[in-house]
Design a protein around this motif. Structure first.
Motif, mmCIF file in Angstrom:
data_model
loop_
_atom_site.group_PDB
_atom_site.id
_atom_site.type_symbol
_atom_site.label_atom_id
_atom_site.label_comp_id
_atom_site.label_asym_id
_atom_site.label_seq_id
_atom_site.Cartn_x
_atom_site.Cartn_y
_atom_site.Cartn_z
ATOM 1 N N SER A 107 -7.511 6.108 9.622
ATOM 2 C CA SER A 107 -6.594 4.987 9.787
ATOM 3 C C SER A 107 -7.154 3.930 10.733
ATOM 4 N N GLY A 108 -6.901 2.667 10.410
ATOM 5 C CA GLY A 108 -7.167 1.584 11.352
ATOM 6 C C GLY A 108 -8.570 1.031 11.361
ATOM 7 N N THR A 254 -5.937 9.432 3.914
ATOM 8 C CA THR A 254 -5.276 8.530 4.871
ATOM 9 C C THR A 254 -5.830 7.122 4.763
ATOM 10 N N GLN A 255 -7.161 7.011 4.707
ATOM 11 C CA GLN A 255 -7.768 5.682 4.641
ATOM 12 C C GLN A 255 -7.454 4.991 3.322
ATOM 13 N N ALA A 257 -4.829 5.421 1.418
ATOM 14 C CA ALA A 257 -3.416 5.027 1.420
ATOM 15 C C ALA A 257 -3.223 3.741 2.213
ATOM 16 N N GLU A 258 -3.912 3.615 3.323
ATOM 17 C CA GLU A 258 -3.810 2.395 4.122
ATOM 18 C C GLU A 258 -4.451 1.215 3.413
ATOM 19 N N MET A 259 -5.561 1.448 2.733
ATOM 20 C CA MET A 259 -6.234 0.369 2.010
ATOM 21 C C MET A 259 -5.361 -0.196 0.898
ATOM 22 N N ARG A 260 -4.567 0.656 0.249
ATOM 23 C CA ARG A 260 -3.701 0.173 -0.825
ATOM 24 C C ARG A 260 -2.687 -0.849 -0.309
ATOM 25 N N VAL A 261 -2.313 -0.709 0.958
ATOM 26 C CA VAL A 261 -1.326 -1.603 1.554
ATOM 27 C C VAL A 261 -1.978 -2.828 2.178
ATOM 28 N N ARG A 262 -3.108 -2.613 2.869
ATOM 29 C CA ARG A 262 -3.670 -3.657 3.716
ATOM 30 C C ARG A 262 -4.792 -4.442 3.067
ATOM 31 N N GLU A 263 -5.520 -3.836 2.132
ATOM 32 C CA GLU A 263 -6.697 -4.491 1.566
ATOM 33 C C GLU A 263 -6.346 -5.130 0.226
#
Length: 274
Positions: A107-108, A254-255, A257-263
């Motif tokens: 994450s992050g 985790t990464q 899942a975050e990329m789907r939202v942020r990237e």
């Protein structure tokens, strides 16, 4: 720096290829100045982050080995130059702990191999390199945090100590891409090439960059990150008490899942200069 006992240097401007002048101005020179200032101010321990690829592929298993500069990747050359400067600066009163990190994930993160790899897999043009048999020493950001904490607390260290830091298990490239395929529908590569062909192909993609409106499909730095490094956590466990917790599968999930939202667009291979 006044009154500081231990300095954790976790800041960087980074680029996966090119951008030689920006890397020098925004990363190398400020870090060398930081080392100089910290030593003059009486900081007792300087903890630095580097990469397990610094001496790849031949000598990475030994974290004390000197890095091998790669002219095709200016930023890696600067990472190695900082390691060399810290070796020279280290004394019993200015200890250095150099953490050679594996492929950071979780994450992050604003840059990393996974965010670079994912959109390229979607093109169906990225090949396996040696069949995906080499290993990726993925390390979760939370385990990196643990490594810093261990490096702060460790006792009886020599003036300069360097350790490799990775997760509990290093998967193969094929295992990672298969997970991306099975859980996220990303296509697997359709053919395989040896490193002897992958590097010239990366060179060609770099040469085409000035005349195409997108970043290179593959660069020699990406190929370099796929080289076998043969690293483990044995020394870090013995010297620092480091014991990684986070399995690479959960870290990748985790990464992603975050990329789907942020990237919302493919991640650039160099941090923007703002």
């Amino acid at each position: 720096m006044e009154g500081v006992d231990v300095l954790c240097h976790a800041a960087a401007w980074t680029s996966l290829w090119g951008h030689k002048e920006q890397s020098r101005l925004l990363y190398l020179e400020p870090t060398l100045k930081l080392i100089e200032t910290a030593k003059a101010a009486g900081v007792a321990r300087f903890i630095n982050i580097s990469t397990t690829s610094a001496a790849a592929p031949g000598r990475s298993a030994d974290p004390m080995s000197c890095g091998i500069p790669r002219p095709f990747w200016p930023h890696l050359c600067n990472v190695i130059a900082i390691e060399d400067a810290l070796r020279l600066a280290a004394t019993p009163t200015f200890q250095v702990v150099n953490l050679r990190l594996g492929i950071f994930a979780g994450s992050g993160y604003g840059l990393g191999l996974l965010p670079i790899l994912v959109p390229r897999l979607r093109t169906h043009l990225v090949p396996w390199v040696v069949g995906g048999r080499t290993h990726l020493p993925i390390v979760d950001g939370r385990d990196i945090g643990q490594a810093f904490a261990c490096a702060v607390a460790a006792i009886d260290l020599p003036p300069y100590e360097s350790v490799n830091i990775m997760g509990p298990i290093a998967p193969t490239v094929r295992e990672v891409i298969t997970l991306l395929h099975e859980e996220h529908g990303l296509p697997c590569p359709h053919f395989s090439v040896p490193f002897g062909l992958a590097y010239p192909f990366g060179w060609l993609m770099e040469r085409l960059d000035p005349i195409v409106p997108w970043e290179p499909l593959v660069t020699r730095s990406i190929i370099h990150l796929l080289e076998e490094v043969h690293v483990d956590n044995n020394k870090a466990a013995r010297v620092l008490g480091y014991s990684p917790v986070y399995d690479w599968r959960d870290t990748v999930r985790t990464q992603l899942a975050e990329m789907r939202v942020r990237e919302t667009r493919p991640m650039r291979m160099a941090r923007p200069v703002t």
